[in-house]
Design a protein around this motif. Structure first.
Motif, PDB file in Angstrom:
ATOM      1  N   THR A 620       0.858  -1.179   0.000  1.00 22.36           N
ATOM      2  CA  THR A 620       0.000   0.000   0.000  1.00 22.36           C
ATOM      3  C   THR A 620       0.894   1.228   0.000  1.00 22.36           C
ATOM      4  O   THR A 620       2.087   1.144  -0.338  1.00 22.36           O
ATOM      5  CB  THR A 620      -0.948  -0.036   1.208  1.00 22.36           C
ATOM      6  OG1 THR A 620      -1.851   1.055   1.125  1.00 22.36           O
ATOM      7  CG2 THR A 620      -0.200  -0.001   2.524  1.00 22.36           C
ATOM      8  N   ASN A 621       0.360   2.382   0.377  1.00 24.60           N
ATOM      9  CA  ASN A 621       1.157   3.605   0.354  1.00 24.60           C
ATOM     10  C   ASN A 621       1.578   4.001   1.765  1.00 24.60           C
ATOM     11  O   ASN A 621       1.038   3.514   2.763  1.00 24.60           O
ATOM     12  CB  ASN A 621       0.413   4.736  -0.351  1.00 24.60           C
ATOM     13  CG  ASN A 621      -0.826   5.173   0.396  1.00 24.60           C
ATOM     14  OD1 ASN A 621      -0.735   5.799   1.447  1.00 24.60           O
ATOM     15  ND2 ASN A 621      -1.998   4.848  -0.133  1.00 24.60           N
ATOM     16  N   TYR A 626       2.837   1.007   8.978  1.00 21.39           N
ATOM     17  CA  TYR A 626       3.394  -0.342   8.937  1.00 21.39           C
ATOM     18  C   TYR A 626       4.893  -0.235   9.241  1.00 21.39           C
ATOM     19  O   TYR A 626       5.486   0.846   9.166  1.00 21.39           O
ATOM     20  CB  TYR A 626       3.159  -1.008   7.565  1.00 21.39           C
ATOM     21  CG  TYR A 626       3.537  -0.154   6.378  1.00 21.39           C
ATOM     22  CD1 TYR A 626       4.846  -0.118   5.910  1.00 21.39           C
ATOM     23  CD2 TYR A 626       2.584   0.629   5.743  1.00 21.39           C
ATOM     24  CE1 TYR A 626       5.197   0.676   4.835  1.00 21.39           C
ATOM     25  CE2 TYR A 626       2.918   1.436   4.667  1.00 21.39           C
ATOM     26  CZ  TYR A 626       4.240   1.453   4.208  1.00 21.39           C
ATOM     27  OH  TYR A 626       4.582   2.252   3.159  1.00 21.39           O
ATOM     28  N   ALA A 627       5.483  -1.339   9.597  1.00 19.65           N
ATOM     29  CA  ALA A 627       6.842  -1.321  10.141  1.00 19.65           C
ATOM     30  C   ALA A 627       7.913  -1.045   9.091  1.00 19.65           C
ATOM     31  O   ALA A 627       8.932  -0.410   9.382  1.00 19.65           O
ATOM     32  CB  ALA A 627       7.138  -2.657  10.828  1.00 19.65           C
ATOM     33  N   ALA A 628       7.720  -1.532   7.872  1.00 20.35           N
ATOM     34  CA  ALA A 628       8.805  -1.533   6.892  1.00 20.35           C
ATOM     35  C   ALA A 628       9.336  -0.137   6.598  1.00 20.35           C
ATOM     36  O   ALA A 628      10.554   0.069   6.467  1.00 20.35           O
ATOM     37  CB  ALA A 628       8.342  -2.210   5.598  1.00 20.35           C
ATOM     38  N   VAL A 629       8.445   0.853   6.480  1.00 17.28           N
ATOM     39  CA  VAL A 629       8.911   2.187   6.116  1.00 17.28           C
ATOM     40  C   VAL A 629       9.763   2.788   7.236  1.00 17.28           C
ATOM     41  O   VAL A 629      10.750   3.497   6.984  1.00 17.28           O
ATOM     42  CB  VAL A 629       7.718   3.097   5.743  1.00 17.28           C
ATOM     43  CG1 VAL A 629       6.880   3.459   6.966  1.00 17.28           C
ATOM     44  CG2 VAL A 629       8.212   4.350   5.037  1.00 17.28           C
ATOM     45  N   THR A 630       9.419   2.504   8.460  1.00 18.75           N
ATOM     46  CA  THR A 630      10.211   2.995   9.596  1.00 18.75           C
ATOM     47  C   THR A 630      11.574   2.307   9.636  1.00 18.75           C
ATOM     48  O   THR A 630      12.622   2.951   9.790  1.00 18.75           O
ATOM     49  CB  THR A 630       9.458   2.756  10.913  1.00 18.75           C
ATOM     50  OG1 THR A 630       8.196   3.406  10.854  1.00 18.75           O
ATOM     51  CG2 THR A 630      10.260   3.256  12.106  1.00 18.75           C
ATOM     52  N   SER A 846       4.258  10.509  -2.326  1.00 16.20           N
ATOM     53  CA  SER A 846       4.610   9.725  -3.512  1.00 16.20           C
ATOM     54  C   SER A 846       3.854   8.415  -3.415  1.00 16.20           C
ATOM     55  O   SER A 846       4.052   7.634  -2.475  1.00 16.20           O
ATOM     56  CB  SER A 846       6.119   9.465  -3.544  1.00 16.20           C
ATOM     57  OG  SER A 846       6.449   8.624  -4.621  1.00 16.20           O
ATOM     58  N   SER A 847       2.976   8.150  -4.375  1.00 14.08           N
ATOM     59  CA  SER A 847       2.015   7.049  -4.252  1.00 14.08           C
ATOM     60  C   SER A 847       2.667   5.724  -3.879  1.00 14.08           C
ATOM     61  O   SER A 847       2.226   5.037  -2.957  1.00 14.08           O
ATOM     62  CB  SER A 847       1.234   6.889  -5.548  1.00 14.08           C
ATOM     63  OG  SER A 847       0.398   7.996  -5.763  1.00 14.08           O
ATOM     64  N   ALA A 848       3.698   5.341  -4.616  1.00 17.26           N
ATOM     65  CA  ALA A 848       4.332   4.059  -4.331  1.00 17.26           C
ATOM     66  C   ALA A 848       5.644   4.216  -3.576  1.00 17.26           C
ATOM     67  O   ALA A 848       6.273   3.221  -3.211  1.00 17.26           O
ATOM     68  CB  ALA A 848       4.569   3.280  -5.627  1.00 17.26           C
ATOM     69  N   GLY A 849       6.083   5.472  -3.372  1.00 14.22           N
ATOM     70  CA  GLY A 849       7.322   5.674  -2.632  1.00 14.22           C
ATOM     71  C   GLY A 849       7.190   5.188  -1.203  1.00 14.22           C
ATOM     72  O   GLY A 849       6.268   5.586  -0.484  1.00 14.22           O
ATOM     73  N   GLY A 850       8.096   4.330  -0.780  1.00 16.06           N
ATOM     74  CA  GLY A 850       8.043   3.811   0.580  1.00 16.06           C
ATOM     75  C   GLY A 850       6.980   2.766   0.804  1.00 16.06           C
ATOM     76  O   GLY A 850       6.592   2.496   1.949  1.00 16.06           O
ATOM     77  N   SER A 851       6.501   2.119  -0.268  1.00 13.45           N
ATOM     78  CA  SER A 851       5.526   1.042  -0.098  1.00 13.45           C
ATOM     79  C   SER A 851       6.161  -0.113   0.664  1.00 13.45           C
ATOM     80  O   SER A 851       7.394  -0.246   0.704  1.00 13.45           O
ATOM     81  CB  SER A 851       5.043   0.553  -1.460  1.00 13.45           C
ATOM     82  OG  SER A 851       6.084  -0.154  -2.114  1.00 13.45           O
ATOM     83  N   PRO A 852       5.351  -0.967   1.285  1.00 16.47           N
ATOM     84  CA  PRO A 852       5.926  -2.104   2.009  1.00 16.47           C
ATOM     85  C   PRO A 852       6.826  -2.980   1.141  1.00 16.47           C
ATOM     86  O   PRO A 852       7.901  -3.410   1.591  1.00 16.47           O
ATOM     87  CB  PRO A 852       4.694  -2.869   2.495  1.00 16.47           C
ATOM     88  CG  PRO A 852       3.624  -1.839   2.592  1.00 16.47           C
ATOM     89  CD  PRO A 852       3.882  -0.870   1.486  1.00 16.47           C
ATOM     90  N   VAL A 853       6.405  -3.237  -0.100  1.00 21.30           N
ATOM     91  CA  VAL A 853       7.235  -4.069  -0.974  1.00 21.30           C
ATOM     92  C   VAL A 853       8.568  -3.397  -1.238  1.00 21.30           C
ATOM     93  O   VAL A 853       9.648  -4.007  -1.123  1.00 21.30           O
ATOM     94  CB  VAL A 853       6.499  -4.380  -2.292  1.00 21.30           C
ATOM     95  CG1 VAL A 853       7.457  -4.995  -3.314  1.00 21.30           C
ATOM     96  CG2 VAL A 853       5.326  -5.321  -2.037  1.00 21.30           C
TER      97      VAL A 853
END
Length: 975
Positions: A620-621, A626-630, A846-853
């Motif tokens: 998602t965005n 969620y943890a991944a972006v941090t 940014s829509s997909a910037g920093g997405s979990p994937v």
């Protein structure tokens, strides 16, 4: 019969007498006197090489001419025939020299010079150079040779003259007798035996065709030595003319093309298939009959043998003739290349090149090879490049195919005509033999095998052999009980029982022991000779046809915007990658030396697992929690200098640099930016505005908006100031731009610069440049942006960030490309006060910037870089790489300089070490030639004269050696 024997003996005697003659002896002073007295020509003289004639070039200042002298044993009608043929060809618009008349009006003089009776004439000199010493020749030149040969033959089709009825050693009708007579000239019995066997095999092929071959006047020497060429502005060879009609004769028409093909073998890098382009070109202009096409390669082989033997003969007669000595090695090379493929294979390949497909065999009257299996369902084992069975390089393990087949339920089969991934190879110039010419089956042990047709069994060993029928040879491996050697079998007779695995292959030519795999370029010819055994097996064992890459490219051009270019004019279709290699659908692995996105290499299993796992959970965005972006933000900050505490996640380097400009505007309150000439920063409106690389945008310097202020590129190699001590000189231009802004009372927003010149091939900035430039910008309230998109993240080997090389710390770091190993991922790293300045203009998203994937993949990239030691590899292998490139600079004048470090390197090509004239066209020729050798490389720089070397960071020393050795090879051959 006695008359025929007498005629053959007479021919041999005449040939032997002529070939026994050394070249005429004529001093330059005598040539000068002759030309002045009989032709009224005066000028500088230069001897030209020849085997039996004497050729002298005269430059009068107003024109150039060639004096040609031969022994008076050459009958006058022969020479007059040459002059008449020149006239015919000139009338047809072909580029041939004119004949210069003597003062008497005669075009041919017979003179006695110190007891030598000589025939003398003068011809116009055609400007250009022969290609004899050029080594490798590109396909367009080979095609042009074939076209010229066809045009000459078509123009001479109705030409007749009494001088054509001559006995000539090069006439292929005399080759067998001449070879037999001259074989004794070769002292080495092994080499003599090879020549004799080759001549015997050629005679078997040629004998039934000779009466079907049309006869006409032919040049018989349209070769690299007798055509002259010039290079155009793009370094492409253009034909200037055809010379030397000394071998003009009436003989088989196809003989002319055979001579041309034989000469081209010297430029084929040992691959006779390269000359097929000449056959196709000839056929398009002057079509040959099927008999002529079948006779072509035996004639090429005979020509090669006669060349070798004639040189040996002439060296014995005239040991001081340097021209003969120089040609001897080339002629052996021609013979070796002519022998590099079987006669039967070349015959089929020539027919295919001419647009004629050999007929396929019919199996209607055959018994099934496996009577208990025929017609039943069979498991088809896919071993192709896209096979689901191939994963994470498992195909590199020996026995991969056989293990997969053994794991199938019987009956199972591999696929005929499939290009198998397991057969690829790496770091080698020759194509891998990937195309399966037979089928392997898994069967229940003891499965009955029977003879499909009457034939004789020939054993290879206890479990293998072939059944020779009147139509084909059937090769079998894996029989538990094979017939006795020489046993005659009738259709339906037992061939024995199979083991668990049976290999089946057909071959239509009994002179061959076929390979089981063929290289892609030879596959069509081999598949014609080794057709599918499906008709005998009664099983579906044929591979699906590969898609046409040219049709796919046409579809791309019809739907994909043209400004989105692709590499190469005729690119291979790449559908798989592994480590530092890209693999096409025919299983050829190309060394990837330009992909700085895939830092870990292609097909990395960690990337596949990480993305699949996260996609199965969530993508998602970044406005969700969620943890991944941090976690990823924290890891990026740990890699940045002290004081950096804020991260923006974006999708690309363009987006990162665009955002960096907005941050500079917001923080400084100004709009004016300094950028550096020759740089590239992206494709958005703002990043294109600050990009000044004319290689990417030819109008870059004319289309800068008023807020962009380019400063002189501190290019220490080809800039206005050179060397490591040039920083102060280049900083004067920075001072000038800043002074202009100061005078206009405009607020400076900042400066953006690659800390290492990426588009210029990794050229280091002069020491101290950024330190001083940053200080000047900061003194005016501007911010300093380090564009690390291409050169950061450890690629330089010696430093993690490019700005470390300059000993500075920027205010904003932008990064993308390799940080996602191909996943769209970019980042801007900065300080809190700069990041928060943007909030006055609204929030950023940014829509997909920093997405979990993206975040999970970004962290996995960092893990792998560390766990697999890729940063260390960039440093250590990079040092070795740079040293090897420097050795090229020391060896080849065209290699002007080696730039960069680690796995961001550049090799700059120049035509002159003093003027640094860029070798743009040579660089493109080199890149195209490297692609033929299995290496992907492209040029960079404003003049496109630099090899931009930025491979995956898993690149090995072996790959480095292969890459540099190939450059050395191409530069040695000439570009």
């Amino acid at each position: 019969m006695p008359t025929r024997l007498h005629d053959a003996a007479t021919v041999l005697r005449q040939i032997t007498e002529r070939v026994s003659l050394p070249a005429p002896c004529l001093a330059l002073s005598q040539a000068r006197e002759l030309l002045s007295e009989h032709y009224g020509l005066c000028g500088e003289l230069q001897p030209l090489g020849s085997q039996q004639d004497l050729n002298v070039l005269m430059d009068t200042g107003q024109g150039k001419f060639v004096l040609k002298a031969c022994h008076a044993s050459y009958a006058e009608p022969e020479l007059h025939a040459q002059h008449a043929a020149l006239g015919v060809l000139r009338d047809q618009g072909l580029p041939v020299p004119s004949v210069v008349a003597a003062k008497t009006g005669n075009t041919l003089l017979t003179l006695d010079i110190e007891g030598q009776a000589l025939r003398v004439r003068v011809l116009e000199y055609l400007q250009g150079q022969p290609l004899t010493r050029c080594g490798w020749l590109p396909a367009p030149v080979i095609q042009a040779m074939g076209t010229l040969c066809a045009q000459v033959d078509r123009a001479l089709a109705d030409f007749d003259h009494e001088g054509l009825a001559r006995t000539l050693q090069w006439d292929p009708r005399h080759a067998p007798a001449l070879i037999d007579r001259l074989l004794a000239q070769v002292e080495d019995p092994r080499l003599r035996g090879r020549l004799s066997e080759a001549a015997r095999a050629a005679a078997i092929r040629l004998s039934p065709l000779m009466k079907q071959l049309p006869i006409q006047a032919v040049h018989l020497d349209i070769t690299d030595d007798n055509t002259v060429w010039a290079q155009d502005a793009q370094r492409q060879w253009q034909l200037q003319g055809l010379i030397d009609f000394g071998d003009l004769v009436r003989t088989w028409r196809v003989a002319d093309l055979s001579v041309t093909c034989a000469a081209l073998l010297h430029h084929a890098d040992g691959d006779p298939f390269r000359v097929l382009a000449a056959v196709s070109a000839y056929q398009a202009v002057n079509p040959l009959t099927e008999a002529e096409l079948r006779a072509l390669w035996p004639l090429v082989v005979n020509r090669a043998i006669v060349l070798v033997l004639s040189s040996a003969q002439q060296q014995a007669i005239d040991p001081g003739n340097q021209y003969i000595r120089d040609n001897a090695a080339h002629e052996w090379q021609i013979f070796e290349t002519a022998q590099a493929a079987p006669l039967a294979l070349m015959e089929v390949a020539i027919l295919q090149a001419a647009g004629s497909a050999p007929s396929a065999p019919c199996f209607v009257d055959c018994a099934p090879l496996l009577p208990t299996v025929a017609g039943h369902p069979v498991a088809r084992l896919d071993l192709g490049v896209l096979s689901v069975h191939c994963d994470a390089g498992n195909w590199e393990v020996p026995g991969f195919d056989q293990r997969l087949l053994a794991a199938q339920s019987a009956p199972a089969c591999t696929l005929h005509g499939q290009y198998r991934l397991s057969q690829t190879h790496i770091d080698r110039s020759e194509e891998p033999a990937t195309c399966a010419l037979g089928v392997e089956l898994k069967l229940e042990p003891g499965t009955a095998v029977q003879a499909p047709q009457d034939g004789t069994w020939r054993s290879v060993d206890e479990q293998s052999g072939y059944l020779r029928s009147s139509s084909w040879d059937l090769w079998l491996t894996g029989l538990a009980q094979a017939p006795a050697d020489g046993q005659w079998l009738r259709k339906g007779d037992a061939l024995g029982n199979s083991g668990e695995r049976l290999s089946v292959q057909l071959c239509l030519d009994s002179s061959l022991e076929p390979p089981f795999f063929a290289a892609p370029s030879r596959a069509p010819a081999w598949l014609a000779l080794c057709p599918s055994p499906a008709g005998l097996l009664r099983l579906d064992c044929n591979a699906d046809a590969l898609p046409d890459p040219h049709a796919l490219l046409a579809r791309r051009g019809a739907s994909f915007a043209r400004s989105q270019k692709h590499y190469y004019l005729d690119p291979p279709q790449i559908e798989r990658g592994w480590r530092n290699y890209l693999i096409d659908l025919q299983g050829r692995s190309y060394l990837d030396m330009l992909n700085n996105v895939a830092v870990l290499g292609h097909g990395h299993p960690r990337m596949a697992a990480e993305s699949a796992r996260q996609w199965s959970l969530l993508n998602t965005n970044s406005r969700f929690h969620y943890a991944a972006v941090t976690e990823f933000s924290e890891r990026l900050l740990a890699l940045a200098p002290d004081g950096f505490d804020r991260v923006f996640m974006v999708n690309s380097g363009t987006e990162a640099n665009d955002l960096a400009i907005r941050l500079a505007w917001a923080y400084s309150g100004g709009r004016d930016m300094l950028s550096v000439l020759e740089a590239y920063h992206g494709w958005s409106v703002a990043t294109d505005a600050i990009s000044t690389s004319i290689a990417d945008n030819p109008q870059a310097l004319e289309t800068r908006p008023a807020w962009v202020h380019p400063v002189e590129a501190p290019n220490t190699f080809r800039g206005r100031f050179r060397g490591p001590d040039s920083a102060a000189d280049y900083l004067r231009d920075v001072d000038n731009r800043l002074a202009e802004l100061d005078a206009s009372r405009r607020q400076l927003a900042g400066i953006i610069c690659e800390p290492v010149y990426g588009n210029a091939g990794g050229i280091a900035l002069p020491p101290g440049y950024l330190q001083a430039a940053y200080a000047k910008v900061r003194a005016r309230g501007g911010v300093c942006i380090a564009d690390e998109v291409q050169v950061g993240y450890g690629r330089l080997g010696e430093h993690f960030w490019g700005f470390e090389e300059q000993g500075v710390v920027p205010d904003i770091i932008t990064m993308a490309k390799g940080m996602g190993n191909g996943q769209p991922l970019g980042v801007v790293i900065t300080r809190r006060e700069i990041a928060e300045a943007l909030e006055a203009e609204g929030y950023f998203f940014s829509s997909a910037g920093g997405s979990p994937v993206s975040c999970r993949i970004g962290m996995a990239v960092l893990d792998v870089l560390q766990q697999e030691g890729l940063w260390d590899n960039a440093r250590e292998t990079g040092r070795y790489f740079k040293a090897r490139l420097q050795a090229l600079v020391d060896k080849h004048p065209l290699a002007g300089a080696a730039h960069g470090s680690g796995f961001y390197l550049g090799l700059e090509l120049v035509r002159d070490r003093d003027t640094l004239e860029p070798a743009t066209e040579e660089t493109m020729v080199l890149c195209n030639r490297l692609r033929e050798l299995g290496i992907f490389m492209q040029p960079t720089g404003d003049y496109l004269n630099i090899l931009k070397i930025k491979p995956p960071m898993c690149t090995t020393r072996a790959s480095v050696d292969y890459f540099v050795d190939c450059i050395d090879r191409v530069l040695s051959q000439g570009v």
